[in-house]
Design a protein around this motif. Structure first.
Motif, PDB file in Angstrom:
ATOM      1  N   PRO A   1       0.848  -1.204   0.000  1.00 32.83           N
ATOM      2  CA  PRO A   1       0.000   0.000   0.000  1.00 32.83           C
ATOM      3  C   PRO A   1       0.885   1.257   0.000  1.00 32.83           C
TER       4      PRO A   1
ATOM      5  N   ALA B   1      -6.558  -6.692   8.055  1.00 35.40           N
ATOM      6  CA  ALA B   1      -6.956  -6.305   6.711  1.00 35.40           C
ATOM      7  C   ALA B   1      -8.368  -6.765   6.413  1.00 35.40           C
TER       8      ALA B   1
ATOM      9  N   SER C   1      -9.309  -8.198   3.894  1.00 38.35           N
ATOM     10  CA  SER C   1      -9.260  -9.501   3.234  1.00 38.35           C
ATOM     11  C   SER C   1      -9.297 -10.658   4.219  1.00 38.35           C
TER      12      SER C   1
ATOM     13  N   ARG D   1      -2.597  -2.253   5.208  1.00 36.47           N
ATOM     14  CA  ARG D   1      -3.669  -2.690   4.326  1.00 36.47           C
ATOM     15  C   ARG D   1      -4.981  -2.017   4.719  1.00 36.47           C
ATOM     16  N   GLU D   2      -5.892  -1.997   3.778  1.00 37.05           N
ATOM     17  CA  GLU D   2      -7.240  -1.512   4.061  1.00 37.05           C
ATOM     18  C   GLU D   2      -7.870  -2.396   5.128  1.00 37.05           C
TER      19      GLU D   2
ATOM     20  N   ASP E   1      -8.744   3.334   5.022  1.00 37.73           N
ATOM     21  CA  ASP E   1      -9.363   3.205   3.704  1.00 37.73           C
ATOM     22  C   ASP E   1      -8.306   2.849   2.666  1.00 37.73           C
ATOM     23  N   GLN E   2      -8.768   2.310   1.543  1.00 31.69           N
ATOM     24  CA  GLN E   2      -7.858   1.885   0.488  1.00 31.69           C
ATOM     25  C   GLN E   2      -7.014   3.043  -0.034  1.00 31.69           C
ATOM     26  N   ASP E   3      -7.621   4.245  -0.116  1.00 31.00           N
ATOM     27  CA  ASP E   3      -6.915   5.398  -0.682  1.00 31.00           C
ATOM     28  C   ASP E   3      -6.350   6.314   0.386  1.00 31.00           C
TER      29      ASP E   3
END
Length: 760
Positions: free
Chosen positions: A486, A514, A516, A538-539, A563-565
């Motif tokens: 990331p 995460a 996932s 990781r998100e 968050d992912q971003d």
């Protein structure tokens, strides 16, 4: 003592009648002159067209000085029935029934001082017969005392204690059974010590075992074996060897009778070529366990019930310890390197045998291994390969090592940018890491020899901060594998709650769960500005806490969503100066101080973070900040089992439990008996469920099975426990307790590895 070279090779083999044989045994003896004009002629050994047998006495110290056979006899008893003794005049050819016999020569007050096995299979005469020649020495007649009744069902059994050891290699022991009236008539026995016994054939049991009697040269010895006194027992143990031994050093067998804490050696023992015979007198216990120790044979521990005033008999067949053949087919990258092969017991991990080589051989054979579940390891540093094999049925087995090279290449990315990094692959199912450096553009190449399921990546621009990743499924085939980190930068700033000053050297504990379903827990330190740089996240969720010398640890971890971003940010924590401290006195099970014991305090047993950790002094005292309480204390020491206890206030004295005698080993399997790797392990001790970081800290083993489906804990308390193993996809259900009712009880003491079904 000299012996015919032929006999030394063939004494325990079947005799093929078509062969030309002269079986001869010589013993020291003087006073009898060889009659050179008379000796057996094998070419005359034929009766009715078939090969015949002749017995002949020998002079002392020779294998070919034949004596006048007049007055001598060849005695034969079937090898499996000493009660049927046949007598044949020496110097005369005869044909015995086909079979395997115990044979000796006697006459004129002299007798063979040992027994030889003679096997006769008959067959057509082919030019020579079988000559059995044996040396003789003065003996004495041994008979039952006339006051002792000798009904037809009674045997007087005579067992010589020394005849088997009178040559350069172990021989058959001299034993004679005299039935009924013949017990009073007696029989000739060699000079030396013997044991007389009374046996009731109708009841198939021994009535009495006499103490050793000395037999001299000439005369008559009467014996009166007495049964054990009331309240005691005598014990006779007869163990048949799996094959005859030919060297005295092979008679390395030791017998022990264990009665509670006491281990008793036999009063008399015979380690003969084909049997081991042991006798214990005047045993006062009613239950005992027979144990056999040997480098070549084994017998499972045997429980024996002993009756007052009786002679007990145990007969069993020893089994050869199994061999293990190891075949090696190594790829190019592992050849020509220092290699070690080890065999260990499964479960308690005890080293059985090990061999080191300057380079790997194509094959190796381990001999005389224990009949048990074993683990064979092949080490070619830094790689270590394991194979399990069962020798529990005592049959020889074979294992193969044929690892394949896994050639990898790829690039490390941070977001979409190629970055230079250090990659460390976790290998061998342990914490051992194999480092690999990328070039300036993030490219790497590496050859692995086992699948890998975890790695850490350290960006060169962030030295000391590693990104951890789990590879599901593991990398197991050659090819290209890129790693994407990331593109974020998170920091934690730790300051003094009173002065606002940064705290240098504070430990920041970080957990990244995460989205996932996978994550990691790491710890990093603050710099001189009180700032700790976190690895790329990781998100999912981030939880973090801090601790520092002289400060109370964070009461609760702080949680943030990632968050992912999310590009990252600086997060803040404050620590309060530590207030009053108290002590915990940790003791070993013996009551001695648990010097150097490790201890941690958590809010709850399933909390991932420690409020405080420390080490005890030589006196077993540990200083604990009162601000860390209330909570749960975890303690461990190499000489005790681990401890988990609620703690509300200080001071407190705690005694660690006894440690189990063997490590607790768990093998996780699916419904088809195949191992389940990377499965979560929960251990229930005193109805307390231990998982995750708590179980890992207490046992020093990650709370999950390895790549072979095994989990091992060396310091579990010596008590009944239970185990629950669940697959990764059942982690949430297991964490919530929905699978607790499926746990498997493991009663103490545990032996070997416990097989547990991995729940879904």
């Amino acid at each position: 003592m000299p012996m015919s070279p032929y006999l030394e090779r063939e004494v325990y083999r079947s005799v093929v009648a078509a062969a030309a044989l002269v079986v001869a045994v010589a013993a020291p003896w003087s006073g009898l002159v060889a009659a050179e004009e008379r000796k057996p002629d094998p070419e005359k050994g034929v009766l009715d067209g078939e090969v015949a047998v002749i017995g002949w006495p020998l002079a002392a110290g020779s294998v070919d000085a034949y004596l006048d056979p007049a007055g001598y006899e060849l005695h034969l008893t079937p090898a499996d029935d000493l009660s049927r003794e046949s007598v044949h005049p020496a110097g005369a050819w005869f044909k015995p029934p086909k079979g395997r016999y115990r044979a000796w020569i006697e006459g004129r007050g002299r007798i063979s001082d040992t027994v030889t096995i003679l096997s006769y299979v008959g067959g057509p005469f082919r030019g020579k017969g079988l000559v059995f020649a044996d040396s003789v020495a003065p003996g004495a007649t041994v008979a039952l005392h006339g006051d002792v009744p000798a009904p037809a069902t009674l045997d007087l059994r005579l067992l010589h204690l020394e005849s088997h050891a009178k040559t350069d290699f172990p021989r058959i022991e001299m034993a004679r059974w005299l039935r009924g009236r013949s017990a009073h008539e007696g029989a000739l026995m060699p000079e030396g010590r013997l044991i007389p016994a009374l046996f009731d054939r109708a009841e198939d049991e021994y009535l009495a075992l006499g103490r050793p009697v000395e037999v001299g040269q000439g005369g008559r010895v009467t014996v009166r074996p007495e049964p054990p006194e009331r309240g005691t027992s005598d014990l006779l143990v007869v163990l048949e060897r799996p094959s005859a031994i030919t060297r005295h050093e092979h008679a390395d067998l030791t017998l022990t009778l264990r009665t509670g804490e006491e281990a008793l050696a036999p009063n008399e023992v015979i380690r003969a070529a084909t049997r081991v015979i042991a006798i214990w007198y005047s045993l006062s216990t009613r239950q005992a366990t027979l144990e056999v120790k040997s480098a070549r044979v084994f017998l499972p521990s045997t429980e024996i019930s002993l009756r007052s005033g009786r002679v007990e008999r145990v007969s069993a067949i020893l089994r050869k310890r199994p061999d293990l053949a190891v075949e090696l087919a190594l790829p190019e990258g592992l050849r020509g390197k220092s290699t070690t092969l080890e065999v260990r017991t499964s479960g308690d991990d005890e080293l059985v045998s090990a061999e080191s080589f300057p380079e790997a051989p194509p094959h190796h054979r381990f001999t005389s291994l224990p009949p048990a579940e074993l683990v064979v390891s092949l080490s070619v540093p830094p790689w270590r390969f394991l194979e399990r094999v069962s020798l529990a049925d005592a049959e020889d087995e074979q294992v193969y090592f044929a690892p394949e090279a896994i050639e990898l290449e790829g690039t490390v990315f941070r977001g979409d940018e190629e970055v230079s990094a250090e990659i460390a692959f976790q290998i061998n199912g342990t914490e051992e890491m194999l480092p690999v450096a990328t070039d300036e553009d993030g490219n790497y190449e590496v050859v692995l020899f086992k699948p890998v399921s975890a790695l850490s990546i350290t960006l060169r621009e962030r030295q000391g901060v590693s990104f951890l990743d789990y590879l599901i499924p593991p990398i197991s085939a050659s090819g290209r594998h890129d790693f994407h980190l990331p593109d974020n930068r998170f920091e934690v700033e730790v300051t003094d709650s009173e002065s606002g000053q940064p705290i240098e050297g504070a430990l920041v504990h970080v957990g990244n769960s995460a989205a996932s379903g996978f994550g990691f827990n790491v710890s990093t330190q603050t710099d001189e500005e009180g700032v700790a740089l976190l690895p790329p996240l990781r998100e999912g969720s981030l939880s973090f806490s801090a601790s520092a010398e002289g400060y109370a640890p964070t009461a609760e971890p702080v949680t943030e969503e990632i968050d992912q971003d999310d590009p990252g940010r600086r997060l803040a924590l404050t620590l309060s100066p530590q207030g009053e401290r108290g002590v915990i006195h940790l003791l070993l099970p013996s009551g001695l101080p648990a010097a150097g014991a490790s201890a941690c305090v958590k809010r709850t047993v399933d909390d991932d973070f420690q409020r405080w950790c420390g080490t005890g002094g030589e006196d077993g005292y540990v200083e604990v900040p009162r601000s860390a309480l209330p909570g749960v204390i975890l303690a461990r020491h190499e000489a005790a089992g681990f401890l988990v206890a609620e703690i509300q206030q200080l001071p407190r004295e705690l005694r660690l439990p006894e440690r189990s005698g063997a490590p607790l080993g768990v093998e996780a399997t699916d419904g088809f008996g195949k191992p389940v790797r990377w499965a979560d392990v929960a251990l229930f001790v005193d109805e307390r469920k231990l998982t995750g970081t708590t179980l890992g800290w207490l046992t020093g083993s990650p709370a999950a099975t390895n790549r072979d489906g095994f989990w091992r804990a060396p310091n579990v308390p010596a008590e009944n426990v239970a185990v629950l193993v669940s697959r990764v996809d059942a982690r949430e259900r297991a964490k919530a307790g929905d699978l607790d009712h499926l746990r498997q009880d493991v009663p103490y003491p545990w032996r070997g590895t416990v097989e547990v079904f991995a729940e879904r």
